[in-house]
Design a protein around this motif. Structure first.
Motif, short mmCIF file in Angstrom:
data_model
loop_
_atom_site.label_atom_id
_atom_site.label_comp_id
_atom_site.label_asym_id
_atom_site.label_seq_id
_atom_site.Cartn_x
_atom_site.Cartn_y
_atom_site.Cartn_z
N THR A 6 1.34 -0.71 0.02
CA THR A 6 0.03 0.29 0.21
C THR A 6 1.01 0.86 -0.25
O THR A 6 0.81 2.11 -1.31
N VAL A 42 -7.18 4.30 -9.55
CA VAL A 42 -6.98 3.59 -8.46
C VAL A 42 -6.78 2.09 -8.71
O VAL A 42 -7.78 1.68 -9.01
N THR A 46 -5.60 -2.01 -4.82
CA THR A 46 -5.25 -1.20 -3.59
C THR A 46 -6.28 -0.96 -3.36
O THR A 46 -6.46 -1.10 -1.68
N ALA A 47 -7.62 -0.21 -3.56
CA ALA A 47 -8.72 -0.12 -2.49
C ALA A 47 -9.30 -1.32 -2.67
O ALA A 47 -9.41 -1.32 -1.10
N ALA A 119 -14.43 -2.94 -6.41
CA ALA A 119 -13.33 -2.64 -6.89
C ALA A 119 -13.28 -3.07 -8.73
O ALA A 119 -12.77 -2.34 -8.95
#
Length: 138
Positions: A6, A42, A46-47, A119
């Motif tokens: 992250t 994004v 990651t989300a 996501a």
């Protein structure tokens, strides 16, 4: 490991944003025309992993690779018209978020599937959250 991933992803994003904002002018030239390029999106992983970091897993902590294999499969199942109940059932998709040495309680599994859908395939988010809320456990 997830924290490092992250942090690295955030650093890359910040570097990209900083590079976009720098000017190469010498002060005498005309300002560059504003470009309307899309903002960087994004990474879905990651989300999704940001939500996964808040889950209390049973057993050992799953790897990012173990966790990120699930959302695309959930999206495929939803695209084929299946429900979350079917995705999680052993007779259906068998895609309940657990591994050899780790697992989740149903409430946390629902959080993960909602985060994964948001996501990776957000067009299914409304129907998934409605189904999960109907269970009374989400």
């Amino acid at each position: 490991m997830r924290h490092a991933t992250t942090i690295a992803a955030t650093a890359v994003l910040l570097c990209a944003l900083t590079a976009c904002g720098s000017s190469g002018g010498d002060g005498d030239s005309k300002p560059a025309a504003a470009s309307h390029s899309p903002s960087p999106s994004v990474d879905p992983a990651t989300a999704y992993l940001a939500t996964a970091q808040g889950i209390a897993f049973t057993g050992t902590q799953p790897t990012d690779a173990e966790l990120t294999t699930l959302p695309p499969q959930w999206c495929t199942g939803l695209n084929d018209g299946h429900s979350v109940e079917w995705l999680f059932s052993s007779g259906g998709g068998a895609l309940y978020p657990n591994g050899m040495n780790w697992g989740t309680v149903k409430k946390d599994a629902y959080q993960l599937v909602a985060a994964g859908v948001k996501a990776y395939c957000p067009k299914y988010l409304d129907s998934v959250t409605a189904e999960l809320r109907a269970t009374g456990e989400y």
